[in-house]
Scaffold this motif. Structure first.
Motif, PDB file in Angstrom:
ATOM      1  N   GLY A 112     -12.829  14.265  38.435  1.00 55.82           N
ATOM      2  CA  GLY A 112     -12.610  12.852  38.122  1.00 55.82           C
ATOM      3  C   GLY A 112     -13.057  12.423  36.740  1.00 55.82           C
ATOM      4  N   ASP A 113     -13.947  13.195  36.123  1.00 51.42           N
ATOM      5  CA  ASP A 113     -14.420  12.850  34.780  1.00 51.42           C
ATOM      6  C   ASP A 113     -13.554  13.582  33.752  1.00 51.42           C
ATOM      7  N   LYS A 114     -12.569  12.892  33.228  1.00 53.29           N
ATOM      8  CA  LYS A 114     -11.584  13.527  32.342  1.00 53.29           C
ATOM      9  C   LYS A 114     -12.210  14.063  31.063  1.00 53.29           C
ATOM     10  N   GLU A 115     -13.066  13.279  30.438  1.00 54.07           N
ATOM     11  CA  GLU A 115     -13.661  13.701  29.176  1.00 54.07           C
ATOM     12  C   GLU A 115     -14.574  14.911  29.368  1.00 54.07           C
ATOM     13  N   ALA A 116     -15.327  14.918  30.459  1.00 53.18           N
ATOM     14  CA  ALA A 116     -16.205  16.055  30.737  1.00 53.18           C
ATOM     15  C   ALA A 116     -15.378  17.318  30.984  1.00 53.18           C
ATOM     16  N   TYR A 117     -14.253  17.159  31.660  1.00 48.94           N
ATOM     17  CA  TYR A 117     -13.399  18.313  31.936  1.00 48.94           C
ATOM     18  C   TYR A 117     -12.801  18.872  30.652  1.00 48.94           C
ATOM     19  N   LEU A 118     -12.310  17.993  29.784  1.00 47.17           N
ATOM     20  CA  LEU A 118     -11.738  18.443  28.518  1.00 47.17           C
ATOM     21  C   LEU A 118     -12.795  19.105  27.643  1.00 47.17           C
ATOM     22  N   ALA A 119     -14.027  18.574  27.686  1.00 49.31           N
ATOM     23  CA  ALA A 119     -15.118  19.177  26.913  1.00 49.31           C
ATOM     24  C   ALA A 119     -15.449  20.567  27.454  1.00 49.31           C
ATOM     25  N   PHE A 120     -15.412  20.712  28.766  1.00 47.16           N
ATOM     26  CA  PHE A 120     -15.683  22.019  29.370  1.00 47.16           C
ATOM     27  C   PHE A 120     -14.623  23.031  28.958  1.00 47.16           C
ATOM     28  N   LEU A 121     -13.373  22.610  28.937  1.00 47.50           N
ATOM     29  CA  LEU A 121     -12.287  23.502  28.523  1.00 47.50           C
ATOM     30  C   LEU A 121     -12.438  23.915  27.068  1.00 47.50           C
ATOM     31  N   ARG A 122     -12.848  22.984  26.226  1.00 50.80           N
ATOM     32  CA  ARG A 122     -13.058  23.313  24.804  1.00 50.80           C
ATOM     33  C   ARG A 122     -14.168  24.337  24.641  1.00 50.80           C
ATOM     34  N   GLU A 123     -15.240  24.160  25.375  1.00 51.30           N
ATOM     35  CA  GLU A 123     -16.421  25.001  25.206  1.00 51.30           C
ATOM     36  C   GLU A 123     -16.278  26.365  25.882  1.00 51.30           C
ATOM     37  N   SER A 171      -0.702  15.817  27.439  1.00 54.12           N
ATOM     38  CA  SER A 171       0.101  15.139  28.452  1.00 54.12           C
ATOM     39  C   SER A 171       0.119  15.931  29.762  1.00 54.12           C
ATOM     40  N   GLY A 172       0.235  17.262  29.657  1.00 54.75           N
ATOM     41  CA  GLY A 172       0.249  18.110  30.843  1.00 54.75           C
ATOM     42  C   GLY A 172      -1.064  18.049  31.603  1.00 54.75           C
ATOM     43  N   LEU A 173      -2.172  18.076  30.873  1.00 54.18           N
ATOM     44  CA  LEU A 173      -3.477  17.998  31.520  1.00 54.18           C
ATOM     45  C   LEU A 173      -3.714  16.626  32.139  1.00 54.18           C
ATOM     46  N   ALA A 174      -3.291  15.582  31.443  1.00 57.62           N
ATOM     47  CA  ALA A 174      -3.452  14.226  31.975  1.00 57.62           C
ATOM     48  C   ALA A 174      -2.687  14.074  33.294  1.00 57.62           C
ATOM     49  N   LYS A 175      -1.479  14.599  33.326  1.00 57.62           N
ATOM     50  CA  LYS A 175      -0.668  14.542  34.545  1.00 57.62           C
ATOM     51  C   LYS A 175      -1.327  15.348  35.666  1.00 57.62           C
ATOM     52  N   ALA A 176      -1.875  16.519  35.325  1.00 52.90           N
ATOM     53  CA  ALA A 176      -2.529  17.359  36.326  1.00 52.90           C
ATOM     54  C   ALA A 176      -3.791  16.700  36.864  1.00 52.90           C
ATOM     55  N   MET A 177      -4.570  16.075  35.991  1.00 51.49           N
ATOM     56  CA  MET A 177      -5.782  15.403  36.442  1.00 51.49           C
ATOM     57  C   MET A 177      -5.445  14.206  37.330  1.00 51.49           C
ATOM     58  N   ALA A 178      -4.385  13.498  36.988  1.00 44.56           N
ATOM     59  CA  ALA A 178      -3.948  12.389  37.842  1.00 44.56           C
ATOM     60  C   ALA A 178      -3.508  12.902  39.204  1.00 44.56           C
ATOM     61  N   SER A 179      -2.845  14.049  39.215  1.00 46.53           N
ATOM     62  CA  SER A 179      -2.427  14.674  40.467  1.00 46.53           C
ATOM     63  C   SER A 179      -3.643  15.056  41.311  1.00 46.53           C
TER      64      SER A 179
END
Length: 476
Positions: free
Chosen positions: A370-381, A394-402
């Motif tokens: 549910g925490d989008k920014e934390a998830y994106l930061a984890f993927l970067r790191e 856009s693909g990740l945003a759609k997947a997180m919404a799903s």
């Protein structure tokens, strides 16, 4: 008197023709099975090694063997097999139905290569990076109508007389109610999946096995001199062993597949009759189910390093050793190349990945919750996904919404954010996946050593076991 002479002459003739056949048999047999290891997985992992080591000529050991072939994999009741039917074919030379372990389609038990070796007094071993009771290892030492009956499969192992076991899945060998917090080799709680009070670990100990269980067992395993042991049972984790990409960076005390293979050689090679050792790289398949490119690569490389242990032994016993490398099926429909990037593969984008898709992004500490920014930061790191372009965002945003809506993705219903991250990384490398399950694609085989030529060419998976039985004079 004439009758006696005829008997002597006949006996001498039998011995005359039998001795050359016996002399041509390998004494030591290594049967390496890469679960889900298709041609793309083998080739792509080799490309990665070349890129990482800046050596365009480097090859995986399995791709250097002088004997090669292709194997079909279909089951008796389906053209796309599972590991139970494929494992049974590779272990027994018999086609069976999907989900069935060590039985033919009618439910009759079939003899395995391991069992035939034991009939001949040959030492035997089973090693895997999955649960020991998982489909492929089970197919060599168990008989059950369903691969899901892992508690029953564990009991078969206790009575199998296999000399060396190593892998994961302690949960099927301990009595109900048994719980040890944070005690397995990756820090998970050990707890039983059994419905009875049977303690199979104690059963192995009563039979003279040295046991290595959980974290303590993993630490002891890494410091043990195995040439002094005759029988070993090792189950390090509650379920499967960790992916290699995380074993090397996070769970360093977990024995590697190569370490387990070396230990098995030290134990089994003391038998004057020789040995038969099956080694499975089981989590190659799991990574491909998750469409995880780096998970596939690192577990394939770990499988190849275990093969190096066998090859070192072969170098010392060239006239007595056979090594055969096969896969049970291909997983994921892994394609090397898409229109979007043209005629190239980009291996450099895979170098910074530190975690697996399944164990970390789908179900572990990197799971999107549910925490989008934390998830994106984890993927970067941790997953090498920095500098996302607009399509990727856009693909990740759609997947997180799903995921927020409670939806899942793929045949095994994983977190859609994890699967999307895997696809973004794959797309950057120009890899395409057609599925999250198995395919009917033919599997490459390679072999070296005594009798290796018998395994070349185009064969069904049943013919691999049959060729091995013929070479060893086993009666399956």
């Amino acid at each position: 008197m004439k009758k006696t002479k005829r008997i002597i002459s006949f006996t001498m003739a039998v011995l005359f023709f039998a001795l050359p056949a016996l002399a041509s048999q390998p004494k030591y047999v290594f049967y390496f099975i890469g679960d889900g290891l298709g041609a793309s997985q083998r080739q792509f992992s080799e490309f990665f090694v070349r890129e990482k080591n800046h050596n365009p000529a480097q090859q995986l050991l399995m791709n250097r063997f002088e004997v090669a072939g292709l194997n079909t994999t279909y089951a008796a009741d389906t053209l796309i097999t599972d590991s139970a039917a494929a494992g049974t074919a590779l272990a027994s030379g018999v086609k069976t139905n999907k989900g069935v372990i060590g039985k033919d389609p009618s439910g009759k038990d079939v003899k395995t290569l391991i069992e035939a070796a034991e009939d001949r007094g040959i030492a035997t071993g089973i090693i895997t990076t999955t649960r020991l009771t998982h489909a492929t290892p089970a197919a060599f030492a168990s008989h059950n109508i369903s691969r899901n009956n892992e508690n029953e499969i564990a009991e078969d192992f206790l009575t199998s007389n296999v000399d060396f076991f190593a892998g994961g899945g302690i949960r099927h060998f301990i009595p109900k109610g048994m719980v040890e917090k944070n005690a397995d080799a990756v820090g998970k709680t050990i707890k039983s999946k059994r419905k009875d009070d049977k303690n199979l670990v104690k059963g192995f100990e009563k039979k003279g096995y040295k046991t290595f269980i959980g974290m303590k067992g993993a630490r002891d395993f890494n410091t043990t001199e195995f040439s002094g042991l005759d029988k070993v049972f090792a189950a390090f984790t509650y379920t499967h062993m960790p992916y290699e990409i995380e074993r090397t960076s996070i769970y360093k005390e977990v024995p590697s597949l190569s370490r387990m293979t070396r230990a098995a050689i030290d134990v089994l090679s003391k038998d004057p009759e020789g040995f038969f050792l099956m080694v499975e790289g089981g989590r190659i398949d799991h990574a491909a189910h998750a469409n995880d490119p780096t998970g596939v690569i690192h577990d394939t490389i770990a499988f190849d390093r275990a093969l190096e242990e066998a090859y070192d032994f072969y170098q010392k016993h060239r006239e007595e050793t056979l090594i055969v490398v096969v896969g049970d099926h291909e997983t994921g429909g892994m394609g090397l190349g898409m229109d979007s990037m043209g005629y190239k593969l980009d291996m450099s984008c895979l170098m910074d990945t530190k975690v697996s898709v399944e164990d970390t992004l789908a179900y572990g500490k990197g799971q999107y919750k549910g925490d989008k920014e934390a998830y994106l930061a984890f993927l970067r790191e941790n997953f090498g996904l920095s500098d996302l372009n607009e399509t990727e965002k856009s693909g990740l945003a759609k997947a997180m919404a799903s995921a927020d809506a409670g939806e899942t993705a793929g045949y095994y219903k994983v977190n859609p954010a994890a699967l999307t991250a895997a696809h973004i990384l794959s797309n950057r490398a120009n890899i395409n996946w057609t599925t999250t399950i198995h395919t009917a694609t033919m599997i490459p085989m390679s072999a070296t050593g005594k009798g290796a030529e018998r395994f070349s060419g185009y064969k069904d998976n049943t013919q691999i076991a049959q060729a091995m039985a013929g070479l060893l004079d086993f009666n399956l």
